[in-house]
Design an enzyme around this catalytic site. Structure first.
Site, PDB file in Angstrom:
ATOM      1  CG  LEU A  65     156.544  48.299   0.809  1.00 64.08           C
ATOM      2  CD1 LEU A  65     155.749  47.108   0.596  1.00 64.08           C
ATOM      3  CD2 LEU A  65     157.783  48.388  -0.151  1.00 64.08           C
ATOM      4  N   PRO A  66     155.284  52.513   0.460  1.00 65.68           N
ATOM      5  CG  PRO A  66     155.248  53.597  -1.612  1.00 65.68           C
ATOM      6  CD  PRO A  66     155.480  52.321  -0.814  1.00 65.68           C
ATOM      7  CE  LYS A 171     154.718  58.558  10.350  1.00 66.49           C
ATOM      8  NZ  LYS A 171     156.114  59.408  11.061  1.00 66.49           N
ATOM      9  CE  LYS A 240     151.551  57.089   3.292  1.00 68.01           C
ATOM     10  NZ  LYS A 240     152.408  56.707   4.333  1.00 68.01           N
TER      11      LYS A 240
HETATM   12  P1  NDP Z   1     160.212  56.131  -0.669  1.00 64.22           P
HETATM   13  O1  NDP Z   1     158.973  56.789  -1.742  1.00 64.22           O
HETATM   14  O2  NDP Z   1     161.340  57.022  -0.706  1.00 64.22           O
HETATM   15  O3  NDP Z   1     160.200  54.428  -1.080  1.00 64.22           O
HETATM   16  C1  NDP Z   1     159.200  53.826  -1.174  1.00 64.22           C
HETATM   17  C2  NDP Z   1     159.743  52.265  -1.304  1.00 64.22           C
HETATM   18  O4  NDP Z   1     158.590  51.632  -1.757  1.00 64.22           O
HETATM   19  C3  NDP Z   1     160.365  52.109  -2.446  1.00 64.22           C
HETATM   20  O5  NDP Z   1     161.504  51.191  -2.051  1.00 64.22           O
HETATM   21  C4  NDP Z   1     160.075  51.671  -3.778  1.00 64.22           C
HETATM   22  O6  NDP Z   1     160.411  50.973  -4.435  1.00 64.22           O
HETATM   23  C5  NDP Z   1     158.844  50.955  -2.838  1.00 64.22           C
HETATM   24  N1  NDP Z   1     157.710  50.843  -3.604  1.00 64.22           N
HETATM   25  C6  NDP Z   1     156.686  51.728  -4.050  1.00 64.22           C
HETATM   26  N2  NDP Z   1     155.711  51.294  -4.753  1.00 64.22           N
HETATM   27  C7  NDP Z   1     155.943  49.981  -4.705  1.00 64.22           C
HETATM   28  C8  NDP Z   1     155.062  48.645  -5.210  1.00 64.22           C
HETATM   29  N3  NDP Z   1     153.960  49.032  -6.141  1.00 64.22           N
HETATM   30  N4  NDP Z   1     155.598  47.599  -4.949  1.00 64.22           N
HETATM   31  C9  NDP Z   1     156.738  47.262  -4.127  1.00 64.22           C
HETATM   32  N5  NDP Z   1     157.353  48.143  -3.830  1.00 64.22           N
HETATM   33  C10 NDP Z   1     156.839  49.523  -4.124  1.00 64.22           C
HETATM   34  O7  NDP Z   1     159.287  56.515   0.637  1.00 64.22           O
HETATM   35  P2  NDP Z   1     159.971  56.379   2.096  1.00 64.22           P
HETATM   36  O8  NDP Z   1     161.038  55.455   2.236  1.00 64.22           O
HETATM   37  O9  NDP Z   1     159.994  57.850   2.364  1.00 64.22           O
HETATM   38  O10 NDP Z   1     158.759  55.954   3.121  1.00 64.22           O
HETATM   39  C11 NDP Z   1     158.513  54.598   3.363  1.00 64.22           C
HETATM   40  C12 NDP Z   1     157.205  54.637   4.389  1.00 64.22           C
HETATM   41  O11 NDP Z   1     157.876  55.151   5.600  1.00 64.22           O
HETATM   42  C13 NDP Z   1     156.198  55.456   4.145  1.00 64.22           C
HETATM   43  O12 NDP Z   1     154.759  55.026   4.712  1.00 64.22           O
HETATM   44  C14 NDP Z   1     156.342  56.723   4.781  1.00 64.22           C
HETATM   45  O13 NDP Z   1     155.157  57.527   4.812  1.00 64.22           O
HETATM   46  C15 NDP Z   1     157.001  56.471   6.056  1.00 64.22           C
HETATM   47  N6  NDP Z   1     157.815  57.481   6.571  1.00 64.22           N
HETATM   48  C16 NDP Z   1     158.852  58.122   5.860  1.00 64.22           C
HETATM   49  C17 NDP Z   1     159.563  58.887   6.508  1.00 64.22           C
HETATM   50  C18 NDP Z   1     160.667  59.833   5.587  1.00 64.22           C
HETATM   51  O14 NDP Z   1     161.325  60.734   6.414  1.00 64.22           O
HETATM   52  N7  NDP Z   1     160.997  59.455   4.466  1.00 64.22           N
HETATM   53  C19 NDP Z   1     159.599  59.139   8.010  1.00 64.22           C
HETATM   54  C20 NDP Z   1     158.507  58.612   8.615  1.00 64.22           C
HETATM   55  C21 NDP Z   1     157.624  57.620   8.061  1.00 64.22           C
HETATM   56  P3  NDP Z   1     161.318  51.759  -5.760  1.00 64.22           P
HETATM   57  O15 NDP Z   1     162.558  52.187  -5.126  1.00 64.22           O
HETATM   58  O16 NDP Z   1     161.190  50.759  -6.910  1.00 64.22           O
HETATM   59  O17 NDP Z   1     160.546  52.875  -6.102  1.00 64.22           O
END
Ligand code: NDP
Length: 295
Positions: A65-66, A171, A240
């Site tokens: 999650l974020p 991280k 963040k």
């Molecule tokens: P995204 O913003 O693409 O996706 C976030 C996910 O969290 C979605 O499934 C979203 O659901 C869900 N979400 C957001 N808010 C809520 C909430 N209040 N309740 C429940 N679910 C929620 O993020 P990423 O997949 O890119 O990143 C996820 C994690 O991985 C983060 O911590 C990021 O820092 C880390 N990360 C990301 C990388 C990347 O290349 N993208 C690389 C390495 C780490 P919905 O679909 O409904 O919006």
């Protein structure tokens, strides 16, 4: 092995795809249900309607999650995971979270016979698709051994950072370095463009010299010079991460003026470019401030 995966975002969905196969039995949940439905159309997995339903039979639960705020919400909120988690289950949080929240979740779950590991990942969406992410985890070796096959499904380099919260700390610092590299490379190249040096020529030299970084070797050539700016990792999430690093430094009484300045600059970039912008788009802020384009 019964696994639940919660959070099918940019990186969560490709990670979950590696668990949607034998010997795993995968259930997915996503806040926006259509993404979970799309996922199960293409992969061997079932959709759960709520976090509680997703985790009720799971031996291993993965959250991606974020931030830790959303992990807390999915744990404690309406139809949250807390009451449904089985004794003996392990929660692997692949969110780039914050160490104090991870420690408090670990303590709370520990009292219910549920183990916790913080396991943020790096390598971006390309490594997530390939199943070759780097995983930095915090927790107990004996717990890790129980979930090793799940981690190995999406991770290639899997490193024990220390006790719970250490993965998050590592991280956050890695990503603070990434943020510094993006801004410093953009500033340096803006100077060189104004000095009349072609950025491709500049990078040819920098990438054979001591100023190089992953940003100069890969991100700028592939995403900035081409003006492609693909959206793979949101700038808001990198902001963040720098914030987590800055708070960690403050808590530990370590002076980090460069990280603080980078946090301020990414805050400004987020305000300028919005929630959907990719992290590399921070270069656009430097370009706009200086009236140049790095191309
Ligand atoms: P995204 O913003 O693409 O996706 C976030 C996910 O969290 C979605 O499934 C979203 O659901 C869900 N979400 C957001 N808010 C809520 C909430 N209040 N309740 C429940 N679910 C929620 O993020 P990423 O997949 O890119 O990143 C996820 C994690 O991985 C983060 O911590 C990021 O820092 C880390 N990360 C990301 C990388 C990347 O290349 N993208 C690389 C390495 C780490 P919905 O679909 O409904 O919006």
């Amino acid at each position: 092995m019964k696994v639940a995966f919660l959070g099918l975002g940019d990186i969560g969905a490709p990670m979950a795809s590696h668990i949607a196969r034998d010997p795993f039995d995968l259930v997915v949940w996503n806040r926006t249900a259509s993404k979970a439905e799309d996922f199960v159309r293409e992969h061997k997995a079932r959709v759960a309607g709520t976090p509680a339903e997703a985790v009720k039979d799971a031996q291993v639960v993965i959250t991606c999650l974020p931030s830790s705020v959303e992990v807390e919400a999915v744990l404690h909120g309406e139809n949250g995971m807390l009451e449904s988690l089985r004794r003996g289950a392990v929660l692997i949080d692949c969110t780039s979270g914050d160490p104090p929240t991870s420690r408090s979740i670990a303590a709370e779950l520990g009292g219910r016979g549920v183990e916790f590991i913080d396991a943020p990942v790096s390598g971006g969406t390309t490594a997530a698709r390939a199943g070759t992410l780097t995983v930095m985890w915090g927790g107990e070796e004996s717990v890790f051994e129980r979930v090793r096959p799940v981690m190995e499904a999406f991770g290639k380099k899997i490193v024990h950072a220390g006790p719970v919260g250490s993965g998050d700390a590592l991280k956050a610092v890695n990503n603070a370095l990434l943020a510094v590299h993006i801004l410093s490379a953009a500033e340096g190249l803006a100077v060189l463009v104004k000095a009349g040096v072609d950025p491709k020529v500049a990078l040819e030299v920098i990438n054979a010299s001591s100023g190089r970084s992953n940003t100069s070797e890969n991100l700028i050539p592939q995403r900035v010079l081409t003006r492609a700016f693909p959206r793979t990792f949101r700038l808001a999430l990198l902001e963040k991460d720098i914030g987590i690093a800055a708070v960690l430094a403050e808590d530990l009484d370590v002076r980090t003026p460069l990280i603080s300045l980078t946090a301020e600059r990414f805050h400004k970039a987020r305000e300028m470019l919005g929630e959907k912008a990719d992290h590399v788009e921070a270069v656009k802020m430097v370009e706009q401030e200086n009236g140049v384009e790095i191309k």
